[in-house]
Design an enzyme around this catalytic site. Structure first.
Site: not given
Length: 381
Positions: A326, A71, A178
């Protein structure tokens, strides 16, 4: 009690069927898909078959699919590549609640002389399409608004924003990492030009993703060294990963309605426990009450710090998160919750639970009850 994994928005366990599909491409079909000999041709065929399967599942053409490493690379390629090919246009519109893969790419472009409009959101985390329309300028090169938020689950008005972008002739990118498998994604019907995806969010392998790119959009490559992916993304493709992605996306798309029902059941189970075992002042659900990804439940427990709660949950064998994977190692308040302008008692006590196909109702019920017990214990200290 067995460990309970409630962090599927960060990553999901690989489905056995996906691993089975991939295995031959680690061992038997190992050639470089760019090689012209028989070993390479076998790999090339597998790569293209995977591309066609993904395209069919998502409602696009195979030539519109670009393999990436995930992504983050898809977001970077969409944003940096589109602006680089925009012939001098240097204005980008995005929102304050995007994934860091989008926000940091925009900040990089700002250092290169571009201007970025970071649109605000309301208290549910939603962008107003009117704000998008009003932010458009003659030099706007790209609009990038995520499909569903990775921290609070809020779904954005993608169709309305896309129609505004189309009417203005501006490329529109959406990070749908998502949303895939939880929301119906038909690229033949959505007014989008670039869409980012990742395999490991849908029980596929890590290290592979894809970018849908409409034929009406020009993007400049951001990696150099080969002519792979129609000269849009250099580098030897991850053949096994591509095969795994295809298997995962077919399974995810076929089960969207089932996934929604299951995730909503788990979500309701958790909230019902808290309504019984905690007072209404002890927890706050963050995000939009209606337009939300069913597998993400972001909740604050005022009076209990996020760090303390996560540590105690981990001791109980319950895996949850503070938000984006992250940044989960950093003790920072979520930029998403800050953009929603929530009170500090809410932003400093927020935890994200995210569900997956392996979660059972009784496991979620137990995890919710243990969470309530921890909160009550912390209030007494």
């Amino acid at each position: 009690m067995k460990p309970i994994y409630l962090d599927h928005a960060a990553t999901t366990p690989m489905h056995p069927a996906v691993l089975e599909a991939m295995t031959p491409y680690f061992t038997d079909v190992f050639g470089n898909p760019s090689s012209v000999h028989s070993f390479g041709r076998l790999a090339h065929r597998a790569l293209n078959e995977a591309r066609e399967r993904v395209a069919a599942a998502l409602g696009c053409e195979a030539r519109q699919w670009i393999w990436t490493s995930g992504g983050t690379e898809s977001d970077n390629l969409a944003i940096l590549g589109t602006v680089a090919a925009s012939e001098g246009k240097q204005h980008i519109i995005t929102s304050q609640v995007e994934h860091h893969a989008v926000l940091y790419a925009c900040r990089y472009l700002e250092r290169q002389g571009c201007e970025v409009t970071y649109l605000p959101v309301d208290e549910t985390g939603r962008v107003d399409p009117l704000d998008v329309e009003q932010a458009i300028r003659p030099d706007t090169a790209l609009i990038s608004i995520m499909y569903g938020n990775n921290e609070v689950g809020t779904l954005q008005p993608i169709r309305e924003i896309g129609e505004i972008a189309r009417a203005s002739g501006i490329p529109f990118h959406s990070d749908a990492v998502q949303a895939l498998g939880l929301e119906p994604v038909d690229l033949s019907r959505l007014p989008v030009d670039l869409v980012s995806f990742s395999a490991h969010k849908i029980e596929g392998p890590k290290g592979v993703g894809g970018l849908y790119c409409s034929p009406r959009i020009r993007i400049a490559p951001q990696s150099f060294g080969g002519s792979q992916e129609r000269k849009r993304r250099a580098g030897t493709e991850n053949v096994a990963g591509a095969v795994g992605f295809a298997a995962a996306v077919e399974r995810a798309v076929a089960r969207v309605e089932h996934n929604q029902m299951r995730m909503n059941e788990l979500r309701r189970t958790m909230i019902d426990v808290w309504s019984r075992e905690l007072g209404p002042q002890d927890y706050v659900i963050n995000g939009h009450p209606q337009f939300t990804l069913s597998h993400i439940l972001n909740v604050s427990f005022p009076g209990v710090s996020t760090e303390t709660l996560l540590m105690n949950l981990d001791l109980e064998g319950i895996a949850a998160a503070s938000g984006s994977a992250c940044t989960s190692g950093a003790l920072e308040v979520s930029h998403v919750l800050q953009a929603m302008k929530l009170p500090s008692s809410v932003t400093h006590s927020a935890v994200r639970f995210s569900f997956g196909s392996g979660n059972l109702v009784e496991d979620v019920e137990w995890a919710a009850s243990r969470t309530a017990a921890i909160v009550l214990r912390m209030h007494k200290k």
